[in-house]
Design a protein around this motif. Structure first.
Motif, PDB file in Angstrom:
ATOM      1  N   SER A   1       0.711  -1.066  -0.055  1.00  0.00           N
ATOM      2  CA  SER A   1      -0.148  -0.178   0.037  1.00  0.00           C
ATOM      3  C   SER A   1       0.804   1.011   0.035  1.00  0.00           C
ATOM      4  O   SER A   1       2.028   1.202   0.295  1.00  0.00           O
ATOM      5  N   VAL A  44      -3.545   3.917  -2.467  1.00  0.00           N
ATOM      6  CA  VAL A  44      -3.678   2.593  -3.271  1.00  0.00           C
ATOM      7  C   VAL A  44      -3.450   1.245  -2.451  1.00  0.00           C
ATOM      8  O   VAL A  44      -2.503   1.489  -1.604  1.00  0.00           O
ATOM      9  N   ASP A  80      -6.441  -2.063  -6.487  1.00  0.00           N
ATOM     10  CA  ASP A  80      -6.618  -0.768  -7.167  1.00  0.00           C
ATOM     11  C   ASP A  80      -6.031  -0.697  -8.354  1.00  0.00           C
ATOM     12  O   ASP A  80      -4.907  -0.926  -8.506  1.00  0.00           O
ATOM     13  N   ALA A 120      -4.847   2.340 -10.835  1.00  0.00           N
ATOM     14  CA  ALA A 120      -4.740   3.898 -10.762  1.00  0.00           C
ATOM     15  C   ALA A 120      -4.004   4.522 -12.081  1.00  0.00           C
ATOM     16  O   ALA A 120      -3.473   3.787 -12.886  1.00  0.00           O
TER      17      ALA A 120
END
Length: 114
Positions: A71, A84, A88, A90
């Motif tokens: 993370s 994030v 996830d 992005a």
């Protein structure tokens, strides 16, 4: 174009990609990565990237990535703050100046367009 292929991202072996000293804000983050595919003209790159905990700055490319593990909080100068973690996806814009605070060793799969 190469043949179709698959790479198991969580345990793929990565190569050292030393950070420039001026990118490191705090901690002793270490970066590793691997390009798994690149277009013949060099304008599209697909790969795996990992960074250990710490705080670093970067100037981004046009990139889409998916976090596999770990993370981080990504502060975009003059823009959003992105948090994030695993699963996830992005998108970063070319030229974005960012500060990454990596909480747990982060591994991502990415696609960059130059």
């Amino acid at each position: 174009m190469t043949h179709s292929f698959v790479v198991h991202i969580p345990d793929a072996e990565l190569d050292a990609e030393p950070l420039a000293p001026e990118q490191i804000v705090s901690g002793t983050p270490e970066v590793t990565g691997k390009v798994v595919w690149e277009s013949q003209d060099g304008k599209q790159i697909r790969g795996i990237w990992q960074i250990t905990p710490g705080v670093v700055t970067d100037t981004e490319a046009d990139e889409l990535f998916v976090v596999i593990s770990g993370s981080a909080t990504i502060e975009v100068e003059g823009g959003a703050t992105l948090t994030v973690g695993p699963g996830d996806m992005a998108v970063l814009r070319a030229g974005d100046r960012t500060t990454w605070t990596v909480h747990e060793t982060l591994r991502k799969a990415y696609a960059i367009n130059l």
